[in-house]
Design an enzyme around this catalytic site. Structure first.
Site, short mmCIF file in Angstrom:
data_model
loop_
_atom_site.label_atom_id
_atom_site.label_comp_id
_atom_site.label_asym_id
_atom_site.label_seq_id
_atom_site.Cartn_x
_atom_site.Cartn_y
_atom_site.Cartn_z
N ILE A 250 35.09 31.49 39.17
CA ILE A 250 36.10 32.38 39.73
C ILE A 250 35.42 33.23 40.80
CG2 ILE A 250 35.76 34.12 37.91
CD1 ILE A 250 38.80 34.77 38.23
N GLN A 257 37.29 42.19 47.28
CA GLN A 257 36.90 42.56 45.93
C GLN A 257 37.22 44.02 45.63
OE1 GLN A 257 32.77 41.49 45.51
NE2 GLN A 257 33.17 39.29 45.63
N GLY A 260 41.82 44.51 42.71
CA GLY A 260 42.73 44.02 41.68
C GLY A 260 43.05 42.55 41.76
N GLU A 284 33.48 29.63 30.86
CA GLU A 284 32.14 29.06 30.78
C GLU A 284 31.11 30.06 31.29
OE1 GLU A 284 29.57 25.23 32.50
OE2 GLU A 284 31.65 25.55 33.11
#
Length: 469
Positions: A250, A257, A260, A284
């Site tokens: 992600i 950044q 939200g 992961e």
């Protein structure tokens, strides 16, 4: 990519004769790659070369250079421009001179090619033209994807700052859309910005990309899309007729950044797993910051989930009775297995993640009262000791067996848990170290600090919701 070498001395110029000296030259110490490479993210050709562009900090360059060093250059400066429109890149390499100081001369061209691959263009002119020729790159790719919208508990479209009407999440399934083509352009940013990452398999149809895009309008009134971030999710089969989703990567692009958008992506995924009734959603090897955000989101979701309220109240009541820390064995005050299963079925939060949230609820229930903290810390310490060291050595854990599959048979397997134990924590303690207790105490202190931080943020959010209602 262009290389510029500074002027060199005239070889025909005469110099006064110098006495010959015998000695040993100093070996080339090299220069840190991070000290001579600047990477900028730009959205238009006018931004290329400007002084106020967004510079990508804390990028992982060490993995591409020997010991993170560049050898053989004097006065080296590398400026790399990355287009946020099509994610093509151009490198401007300038240096005064080169010389082999004992460790060779770093092949900059091949190294940059390794990082940026096919997105690295040769000329600045070609790079500048890409802002117009590739203007609709993102829009054309997501046109065949599935637009997803995050809905609040009352069924309405979320109207938070991150989820405004011009921002949406589109799902692209590998093999059915141009997800692989888009991801190939994003690989350089994945390698540079996600610690320890490696590219996903862009031909494996079990991968899904959830891309967060924003619609914008240029000066001519034409609409184009800007990619704000994405997450790569793997869909596993779950016996007998379900699936599990696992977040593999992600990334929210640095300029967007702390606004939200990462949380918004998570909320959309939570909506997907519930609406599609998948078994659960896992991550992961989550980085600490992402795990922090994830737990904040899940605690807020669980706060509205009535089936856990009695279990939390009961555990908090036991804690408030006190003197647990003086007992020979401090209970873990775990939720009932039925509660854990209700959470998984309804919210798709797996057991490991729910127990992370559970500890936050215990802390919130104690109302920050100091006299309860020793018992609370004792419970955290007891849990971590069992998870990290174990009650007994040699307990069973996960086992892997090969199974036949039509897709890449040599890479197919099933992982299952033996009856003797559960999944171990990703945090490990060196059993050979004599200060094992000190290591454990340090981990406990860090965990308690994290719980307090999450509880503080959740309390603020709950207060805002209460005031609004």
């Amino acid at each position: 990519m262009v290389q510029k070498q500074g002027p060199t001395a005239d070889p025909t110029a005469t110099e006064p004769k110098k006495r010959r000296r015998v000695g040993f030259s100093h070996p080339d110490a090299g220069v840190d790659a991070k000290d001579c490479i600047n990477i900028y993210l730009v959205s238009s050709k006018e931004e290329v070369g400007a002084s106020n562009n967004f510079c990508l900090d804390d990028v992982d360059l060490d993995r591409f250079f020997d010991e993170g060093k560049i050898y053989g250059y004097k006065g080296l400066k590398i400026t790399i421009w990355v287009s946020s429109i099509s994610f093509h890149a151009f490198a401007d390499i300038a240096f005064e001179s080169t010389t082999d100081g004992g460790k060779g001369i770093t092949d900059l061209k091949s190294t940059l090619q390794e990082i940026f691959g096919l997105t690295l263009v040769e000329s600045e002119e070609e790079f500048l033209q890409s802002f117009s020729t590739q203007r609709n790159f993102i829009r054309s790719i997501v046109s065949n994807g599935e637009v997803l919208q995050y809905k609040t508990s009352n069924g309405q479209i979320n109207d938070s700052n991150a989820a405004t009407s011009d921002v949406e999440v589109v799902r692209l399934v590998v093999g059915k859309t141009a997800a692989g083509h888009l991801y190939s352009h994003l690989i350089p940013l994945v390698l540079l910005l996600i610690d320890g990452s490696s590219p996903i398999d862009v031909v494996d149809p079990s991968w899904e990309l959830y891309v967060l895009i924003q619609r914008k309008t240029d000066q001519q009134g034409e609409i184009y899309n800007v990619l704000l971030g994405f997450t790569a999710v793997y869909r596993f089969y779950h016996y007998p007729d379900s699936s599990r989703l696992r977040i593999g990567q992600i990334l929210v692009l640095p300029p967007y950044q702390h606004k939200g958008y990462g949380r918004y992506l998570l909320e959309v995924l939570n909506d997907v797993v519930i609406s599609e009734n998948v078994y659960d959603l896992t991550v992961e090897e989550p980085l600490d910051y992402f795990q922090h955000v994830r737990t904040c989101v899940d605690v807020l979701r669980l706060h509205k989930f009535d089936p856990i309220k009695h279990a939390v109240s009961s555990a908090v009541s036991q804690l408030k009775q006190g003197k647990l820390s003086k007992k020979t064995y401090t209970p873990r005050l775990m939720p009932d297995t039925r509660v854990i299963e209700d959470v998984r079925k309804s919210l798709k939060i797996n057991k490991k993640q729910f127990l992370q949230c559970w500890e936050v609820f215990l802390y919130l229930g104690l109302d920050h009262v100091d006299r309860y903290m020793d018992d609370f810390v004792g419970i955290i310490s007891n849990r971590m000791k069992e998870d990290l060291i174990g009650k007994d050595s040699g307990t069973g854990g996960k086992q892997v067996i090969e199974v036949p599959s039509n897709y890449e048979p040599e890479m197919s397997f099933v992982m299952f848990r033996s009856q003797a134990g559960e999944a171990a924590s990703t945090v490990q303690i060196d059993e050979n170290q004599p200060n094992q207790e000190e290591q454990l105490q340090q981990l406990v202190d860090e965990r308690v600090k994290e719980i307090k931080s999450i509880a503080e943020k959740v309390s603020v959010q709950l207060s805002i919701v209460a005031e609004a209602s």
